[in-house]
Scaffold this motif. Structure first.
Motif, PDB file in Angstrom:
ATOM      1  N   SER A 192       0.825  -1.212   0.000  1.00 15.70           N
ATOM      2  CA  SER A 192       0.000   0.000   0.000  1.00 15.70           C
ATOM      3  C   SER A 192       0.853   1.253   0.000  1.00 15.70           C
ATOM      4  O   SER A 192       0.401   2.321  -0.416  1.00 15.70           O
ATOM      5  CB  SER A 192      -0.914   0.004   1.235  1.00 15.70           C
ATOM      6  OG  SER A 192      -1.788  -1.097   1.229  1.00 15.70           O
ATOM      7  N   LEU A 193       2.093   1.110   0.486  1.00 17.09           N
ATOM      8  CA  LEU A 193       2.976   2.269   0.592  1.00 17.09           C
ATOM      9  C   LEU A 193       4.428   1.816   0.458  1.00 17.09           C
ATOM     10  O   LEU A 193       4.842   0.839   1.084  1.00 17.09           O
ATOM     11  CB  LEU A 193       2.780   2.972   1.949  1.00 17.09           C
ATOM     12  CG  LEU A 193       3.653   4.192   2.229  1.00 17.09           C
ATOM     13  CD1 LEU A 193       3.264   5.344   1.310  1.00 17.09           C
ATOM     14  CD2 LEU A 193       3.534   4.615   3.697  1.00 17.09           C
ATOM     15  N   ARG A 216       1.911   5.414  -5.026  1.00 14.45           N
ATOM     16  CA  ARG A 216       1.996   4.690  -3.743  1.00 14.45           C
ATOM     17  C   ARG A 216       3.325   4.933  -3.034  1.00 14.45           C
ATOM     18  O   ARG A 216       3.620   4.269  -2.036  1.00 14.45           O
ATOM     19  CB  ARG A 216       1.850   3.192  -3.968  1.00 14.45           C
ATOM     20  CG  ARG A 216       0.512   2.743  -4.505  1.00 14.45           C
ATOM     21  CD  ARG A 216       0.430   1.235  -4.476  1.00 14.45           C
ATOM     22  NE  ARG A 216      -0.584   0.723  -5.382  1.00 14.45           N
ATOM     23  CZ  ARG A 216      -0.706  -0.546  -5.705  1.00 14.45           C
ATOM     24  NH1 ARG A 216       0.142  -1.437  -5.210  1.00 14.45           N
ATOM     25  NH2 ARG A 216      -1.649  -0.957  -6.540  1.00 14.45           N
ATOM     26  N   ARG A 450      -6.684   3.560   1.182  1.00 16.43           N
ATOM     27  CA  ARG A 450      -6.153   3.121  -0.106  1.00 16.43           C
ATOM     28  C   ARG A 450      -5.842   1.637  -0.057  1.00 16.43           C
ATOM     29  O   ARG A 450      -4.698   1.222  -0.073  1.00 16.43           O
ATOM     30  CB  ARG A 450      -4.930   3.924  -0.522  1.00 16.43           C
ATOM     31  CG  ARG A 450      -4.162   4.644   0.567  1.00 16.43           C
ATOM     32  CD  ARG A 450      -2.976   5.330  -0.068  1.00 16.43           C
ATOM     33  NE  ARG A 450      -2.424   6.351   0.797  1.00 16.43           N
ATOM     34  CZ  ARG A 450      -1.130   6.439   1.092  1.00 16.43           C
ATOM     35  NH1 ARG A 450      -0.270   5.598   0.611  1.00 16.43           N
ATOM     36  NH2 ARG A 450      -0.696   7.409   1.873  1.00 16.43           N
TER      37      ARG A 450
END
Length: 735
Positions: A192-193, A216, A450
């Motif tokens: 996600s990141l 991202r 997200r």
């Protein structure tokens, strides 16, 4: 550990030697800046009031060749942070390139650790490709966000080695680079990141990956521990390591040009020695101090570091730099700040001449101690000097450029003072751990908004948001916190009566907050997902499909590769098909009914041999299979270790779940392996004749209700939402 409310953050860093104090930085290629980064990040996160718990999980190493600290399962870092060491392959210390075959087992151990904690982490943060491989799986199984920091990247390393003339097959043999790159691609797709240290890292390094998704990615530079790295005070005394430097130097009181790194080709220390050796003015102005990790014997070092050290010694000899260059064999991690302070105190300069530098943590450490810096015009140094205005960038391939920058720092007193003060003023604002953590937590709090579908997910190609809404996807896998488990076959058991199914769902919603839900079926995964969607059944926490030959976990349906590896034993699919072709009355089912570890047949009972005769035929050919026969017409052949029952027991072991707290529901012969044993079992009222033989088993309840009515009946029979103490249907039969 603190029990306060707040975030639970799980950091994963598999390789290297990681401990809380006296890190052995530079011991080898695996014990570098990443090990320091993750320890300091764990401590810094734990200081923030928004964080309740930080576990830094790494590999347990029990090896007489390394310190016994690395064999301790738990090492506290603070009241809210700790290092957790889990088994991963052999107990001896291994370099990261040979850990790949053991990472699936490490993922299993990580699941068991989280289960013991009894709390699902809010986020998993993986560091480097090997931890990304683990993090993808565990985050997918648990249904939680994955954050990743690459530290260095395989595609970049491969390109650099190729440019240096290394043969592709040599790179593959030593570094297993294709495995690493594939793990990085899947991690980039699943995370996600992505946290990078510099903007160049995002664009020039991650940008060459297929799964490059800059939306991202966020740049959050590492911090510096200001409690350790600070300028020398008025009462500062020469540190003990100064005596080690004096042994090398004729005039130890002169200013110092210092480089601190691993002895790696990329660090370009040889070019620094050459620049110093070819400039008599530099030799008059300052001594050169090279702190290149710890070593006992150059001859026993790994080949790369050994070549670098030999080249440096040859250059010292070529330019006759004896008495002007110090290269101590050992230093402690707590001596590093003192070395920086020594550089600043005698108005020297710190240099990083690396060919490439993703960040350069030593630069901000030296800056925080008041030393001006000279650094390669690449990656992190560009960002650091742009923020701190405390030195000069150089072309690491241009000897004259290196010489000019060093002479300027050593001869222009006003410039030296300006660079030193600028660094002290700016480093605290831009590169403190507290500011890093503030930005980090801002990003973490946005992760639920997200949601990212894992690259390992087997969900159909549909937006996750729609599946969340239609299938009522749970926020996380309940197997981590559940204390009881309901596992059902689909056909003729869970599905068949919509009113009964609706009442079962309602009861689970009302009373099943601590209940894990599983499906165990002979159907393929895609067939199962279609059926669940059609009948609007909530997404289970575990899916055992293809009669126990495949296991998937979590809201995103991520495969368990260790189960596949386990059941692969003695599986000879081609030979089995050939042997079955010799028998009459047997026909392969359609391709959609077949699996990687499941061969399914239709049986014509009037023409085919009996089930026992079929099994004898396979045994005579030394083919080892587990078979299930149901409804007098369906035959599934599986690996000898595969069955629904074995798969459930494997899940119980993996997730640390007591098997006697499983309520399993079935109706036909291919359910027998999960209905017998120490589970609580229910056979629903519309069962097939082949399960009649289970009458009399004390832990098998034959319900009167059909389909989900029978499951509802069993919930009461076993007091499933209460004490889990079943009222036995029959007394045990005396033998």
């Amino acid at each position: 550990m603190s029990e306060s409310t707040g975030l639970y953050i799980l950091l994963v860093s598999v390789h290297g030697l990681i401990r809380g104090e006296n890190l052995e930085l530079g011991r080898d290629a695996d014990t570098g800046g990443q090990t320091k980064y993750v320890v300091e990040l764990a401590r810094a996160l734990a200081k923030n009031p928004q964080v309740a718990r930080v576990d830094l999980v790494t590999r347990l190493v029990s090896d007489p060749k390394v310190n016994s600290d690395y064999a301790q399962p738990i090492e506290p870092l603070s009241d809210k942070a700790q290092i957790i060491r889990l088994p991963c392959g052999p107990r001896r210390y291994l370099r990261k390139e040979v850990l790949w075959p053991h990472l699936d087992s490490f993922a299993d151990e990580l699941i068991r650790h989280v289960r013991q904690v009894g709390q699902v982490p809010d986020v998993i943060h993986s560091h480097y490709a090997d931890a990304g491989y683990v993090g993808c799986r565990v985050a997918g199984w648990l249904g939680i966000p994955l954050v990743h920091t690459g530290h260095s990247l395989g595609r970049v390393k491969r390109d650099r080695l190729l440019e240096q003339g290394t043969k592709p097959e040599t790179i593959e043999d030593h570094f297993h680079i294709s495995t690493r790159i594939e793990a990085e691609e899947k991690t980039l797709a699943s995370a996600s990141l992505i946290i990078a240290s510099t903007r160049q890292e995002v664009t020039d390094q991650y940008g060459i990956y297929d799964q490059y998704q800059p939306d991202r990615m966020v740049v959050i530079p590492p911090g510096v521990t200001l409690e350790q790295f600070y300028p020398a005070g008025a009462d500062w005394q020469f540190p003990p390591i100064y005596k080690d430097l004096q042994r090398f130097l004729h005039e130890p009181e002169k200013p110092i040009i210092m480089a601190l790194s691993r002895p790696a080709v990329r660090k370009n220390v040889s070019a620094l020695v050459k620049a110093y050796g070819e400039d008599p003015e530099l030799q008059k102005l300052a001594n050169l101090v090279l702190v290149l990790g710890n070593r006992d014997n150059i001859g026993t070092m790994e080949s790369g570091p050994r070549r670098v050290m030999n080249e440096i010694l040859q250059l010292i000899d070529r330019y006759d730099l004896y008495g002007k260059v110090a290269y101590p064999k050992h230093h402690q991690s707590d001596e590093v700040p003192e070395l920086y302070r020594l550089v600043a105190k005698n108005r020297g300069v710190f240099i990083n001449p690396a060919l490439t530098e993703p960040f350069g943590l030593t630069l901000i450490e030296a800056t925080a101690c008041g030393a001006p810096i000279v650094a390669t015009a690449d990656g992190g140094p560009r960002d650091i000097l742009a923020a701190c205005h405390n030195g000069q960038l150089i072309d690491p391939l241009d000897i004259s450029d290196i010489q000019a920058a060093l002479r300027k720092a050593l001869t222009d007193d006003a410039q030296w003072q300006e660079w030193s003060q600028n660094g002290l003023d700016n480093v605290r604002h831009h590169f403190s751990w507290s500011s890093h953590v503030d930005r980090y937590l801002e990003q973490v709090h946005q992760l639920p908004k997200r949601r990212v579908q894992s690259s390992l997910s087997y969900l159909p190609m549909a937006p996750v948001a729609r599946l969340q809404e239609e299938w009522n996807l749970p926020a996380a896998n309940r197997l981590m916190t559940a204390d009881r488990y309901l596992v059902c076959e689909i056909d003729d058991t869970l599905l068949g009566d919509r009113d009964a199914l609706h009442q079962l769902i309602e009861r689970l919603n009302q009373q099943g907050q601590s209940t894990g839900i599983g499906i165990a079926t002979g159907r393929s995964l895609q067939s199962v997902l279609s059926m669940l969607e059609e009948w609007h059944f909530p997404m289970p926490d575990a899916l055992i499909t293809s009669n126990g030959s495949e296991i998937y976990y979590g809201p995103q349906v991520v495969l368990d590769p260790n189960w596949e590896r386990h059941i692969h034993h003695r599986w000879q699919a081609g030979a089995i098909r050939a042997a079955m072709q010799e028998l009459p009355g047997i026909e392969l089912q359609p391709p959609e009914s077949q699996g990687k570890f499941k061969i399914s047949y239709f049986i014509d009972e009037e023409k085919a041999p009996s089930f026992d005769e079929i099994m004898r035929q396979l045994r005579r050919k030394r083919l080892h299979v587990n078979a299930s026969y149901s409804h007098n017409m369906y035959l599934d052949l599986l690996p000898i270790r595969a069955s629904k029952g074995n798969a459930i027991r494997y899940c119980a072991w993996k997730w640390n779940l007591p098997i006697d707290r499983f309520l399993v529901a079935g109706a036909s012969g291919n359910d027998e392996s999960m209905l017998t044993g120490n589970t609580m079992a229910v056979v629903v009222g519309n069962y097939s004749p082949e399960v009649e033989k289970l009458h009399g088993y004390p832990q098998v309840y034959f319900a009167e209700g059909e389909y989900s009515w029978g499951i509802l009946e069993a919930l009461d029979h076993y007091d499933f939402f209460g004490s889990l103490k079943p009222a036995m249907q029959l007394e045990p039969v005396a033998v």
